[in-house]
Design a protein around this motif. Sequence first.
Motif, short mmCIF file in Angstrom:
data_model
loop_
_atom_site.label_atom_id
_atom_site.label_comp_id
_atom_site.label_asym_id
_atom_site.label_seq_id
_atom_site.Cartn_x
_atom_site.Cartn_y
_atom_site.Cartn_z
N SER A 159 30.97 3.89 32.81
CA SER A 159 31.41 3.50 33.95
C SER A 159 32.34 3.10 34.73
O SER A 159 32.98 2.53 33.46
N GLU A 180 27.85 9.50 41.56
CA GLU A 180 26.92 8.84 40.90
C GLU A 180 25.05 9.43 39.86
O GLU A 180 23.93 9.38 40.49
N ILE A 183 23.54 7.91 37.61
CA ILE A 183 23.09 6.63 37.79
C ILE A 183 21.65 6.07 36.96
O ILE A 183 21.75 4.90 36.53
N THR A 190 23.07 0.33 41.18
CA THR A 190 24.14 1.89 42.93
C THR A 190 25.01 1.17 43.20
O THR A 190 24.71 -0.08 43.54
N GLN A 205 24.68 11.10 45.36
CA GLN A 205 23.62 11.80 43.83
C GLN A 205 22.57 12.86 43.58
O GLN A 205 22.91 13.75 44.20
#
Length: 350
Positions: A159, A180, A183, A190, A205
């Motif tokens: 990350s 992400e 994620i 997030t 996403q």
Amino acid sequence: MFELNTIIRPNIKSLKPYSSARDEFKGEASVYLDANENAFGSPLSTNYHRYPDPMAYAVKMRLSEIKGVPARNIFLGNGSDEAIDILFRSFCNPGVDNVIIVPPTYGMYEVSANINDVEIKRINLTEEYQLNLEGIAEAIDKNTKLIFICSPNNPTGNSINREDIETLLANFNGIVVVDEAYINFSRQKTFIQELTEYANLVVLQTLSKAWGLAALRVGMAFASEEIIEVFNRVKPPYNINEASQQLALEALQNVEKINNWIKEILKERDTLVLALKSFDFVIDIYPSDANFILVKTADADGIYKYLTEQGIIVRNRNKIKLCEGCLRITVGTFEENQALINSLKKLKND
């Protein structure tokens, strides 16, 4: 101060989107003779002869419940790749504007830039795979419209420091795109919850990774209502097909099952890392917040070739700057991971 109107391409500002039959009539009726569909049905067990909801509203409403974000802040695309392409087409003037990427990172940012004739400025991550904020600041000019940050990052798995991303959001007058895709596997929360704080934030996403729906091609973008309106103006009229909408909606009822799978994947990741550390040709295994690990080896090309001959396919990242000697290995099932380890044991003994 970020102002959306200052970075939208002039032709997009004045664009009148295509008005489909399902945009013009949204209710229920007994006879539909407005869209030139085949009224006799489909040659399949399920009928797909009617056009789908152009906004995939039911899927957005379910995602709204899961993510805690209003449906008006959600865009659905054919994978995150469609959202990436729309960002270029909406905000970057070909041959004039530029974007910043931070290699090593997801390759589609560069591909989309090249397709749309947009200059790429590459500011490599540091040796610790974190942002070079000083380098990014120096690269920004009046024509820089987008900065792409993948977190957790692909292919490194880590990350990106949250404070560094917030620094860019607070100081950059273009759009910061936080991808992400991984994620669900991360210890970092997030950025979706920050949408009300930063008007220039777009979060990507996908349902392809933790949700296991890669074949359906359903990606998500979360952003301000104004940015989502631009996305909806530019997208094709029926970009998410009916089968994908129905199956995604069905899958989204199974949050508990996905959460259990995530726990299992993380457990397998830890077991895999521990096993790989025992091999003398493994130099380093980088910390991962994803469902894969980046492994630095003494001979990435040779190991990749050997595994391929055993019917085991990993990703060779040896030719990517800052990933020299590295293989990217997805965390598989217990049986798949054991097959990998057993094959590597044979390589060690050969």
